[in-house]
Scaffold this active site. Structure first.
Site, short mmCIF file in Angstrom:
data_model
loop_
_atom_site.label_atom_id
_atom_site.label_comp_id
_atom_site.label_asym_id
_atom_site.label_seq_id
_atom_site.Cartn_x
_atom_site.Cartn_y
_atom_site.Cartn_z
N ILE A 1 3.99 -1.25 3.57
CA ILE A 1 3.80 0.14 3.19
C ILE A 1 4.95 0.53 2.26
O ILE A 1 6.12 0.37 2.58
CB ILE A 1 3.79 1.06 4.43
CG1 ILE A 1 2.68 0.61 5.39
CG2 ILE A 1 3.57 2.51 4.00
CD1 ILE A 1 1.28 0.59 4.81
N LYS A 2 4.58 1.06 1.10
CA LYS A 2 5.57 1.38 0.08
C LYS A 2 6.06 2.82 0.26
O LYS A 2 5.28 3.76 0.24
CB LYS A 2 4.97 1.21 -1.31
CG LYS A 2 5.96 1.40 -2.45
CD LYS A 2 5.30 1.28 -3.81
CE LYS A 2 4.92 -0.15 -4.12
NZ LYS A 2 4.45 -0.28 -5.54
N ILE A 3 7.38 2.96 0.43
CA ILE A 3 8.01 4.26 0.66
C ILE A 3 9.13 4.46 -0.35
O ILE A 3 10.01 3.61 -0.46
CB ILE A 3 8.57 4.36 2.09
CG1 ILE A 3 7.45 4.21 3.13
CG2 ILE A 3 9.31 5.68 2.29
CD1 ILE A 3 7.94 4.19 4.57
N LEU B 1 0.87 -1.18 0.00
CA LEU B 1 0.00 0.00 0.00
C LEU B 1 0.90 1.22 0.00
O LEU B 1 1.75 1.38 0.88
CB LEU B 1 -0.92 -0.01 1.22
CG LEU B 1 -2.00 1.07 1.30
CD1 LEU B 1 -2.95 0.95 0.11
CD2 LEU B 1 -2.78 0.92 2.60
#
Length: 271
Positions: A45-47, A14
């Protein structure tokens, strides 16, 4: 799949808004909010791995958040990402957290490197189509070098998992190159390859030359490719910086387009 793989695979990523790619505090807040709201054991979580994103990655890992680090193009940035992962795990362990619940991938982009590098090389140059695989092979060597020794062993003893390299952007953009170039040459242990439909179809047809551990082959040659680019007048640091900048912009545009589409459909349903 996630349960069957003992928490090692089967993740869904996400994305934090790419508009926050240069906002460390905003990225941290968004990552924590998304992770808490979804509250699933297989969410990452995509960073983005911008300079500002590095601190956000460390803080997210230290907070017990699983992270898909995206838009890595250079070895220097990959090394910074690994260091952020180590520091995050160490902070989590010091706080009494369970390291076995943390999973992370380092998404190293591939084909775009050839697209940008080839654009800067003369037609017919011997190094055209060579930079992307060379860069990725060196990234894999960096991964193997860093995830060993006393520091990593101490974390692994507490349940820490490897931050696996994930080969992203592996569809072939240049029709002159093999349709499975970025699959065939990057096969190795503890790696992930994200395949576009065209690549999957090519593999289904039996195209390519898949063989074990190709990512560890010809590493000296890969070093020679990168050095050769400098001799050819290509500033490879500028190549990777350009790709990061353009990648963030493209991600942000796609993210906004997706939100606009969702909003239009929501309006249609509620009207």
């Amino acid at each position: 799949m996630h349960t069957a793989a003992n928490g090692g695979d089967g993740f869904v990523s996400l994305e934090v808004s790419p508009d926050l790619a240069h906002d460390t505090k905003g990225t941290i807040e968004a990552a924590k909010s998304l992770f808490a709201r979804v509250n699933r054991p297989n969410v990452m979580i995509k960073i983005p791995a911008t300079l500002e994103g590095i601190s956000a990655i460390e803080e997210s890992i230290a907070s017990g958040i699983r992270v898909n680090v995206t838009l890595i193009f250079s070895l220097a940035r990959h090394e910074a990402v690994i260091e952020a992962y180590f520091k995050g795990l160490e902070r989590l362990a010091a706080a009494g957290g369970d390291l076995s619940t943390i999973a992370s991938v380092a998404s190293f982009f591939v084909s775009r490197v050839d697209t940008e590098t080839d654009r800067r090389l003369p037609e017919g140059h011997a190094l055209r189509g060579k930079a992307a695989v060379a860069n990725a092979k060196l990234a894999y060597q960096l991964f193997r070098d860093r995830f060993k020794g006393a520091r990593w062993d101490a974390l692994a003893a507490k349940g820490a998992r490897l931050q696996r390299p994930l080969w992203a952007s592996t569809s072939t953009k240049n029709p002159a190159y093999s349709s499975t170039l970025y699959v065939d040459e990057l096969i190795g242990r503890d790696t992930v390859n994200t395949l576009a439909p065209a690549s999957i179809e090519a593999l289904r047809k039996g195209e390519g030359n898949q063989r074990a551990d190709t990512v560890t082959e010809n590493v000296d040659e890969a070093l020679g490719v990168i050095r050769g680019l400098a001799a050819a007048g290509v500033d490879f640091d500028d190549v990777t910086a350009t790709l990061e900048r353009e990648g963030v912009d493209a991600f942000a545009e796609s993210f906004r387009d997706a939100l606009n589409t969702i909003e239009k459909r929501r309006a249609e349903i509620t009207s």
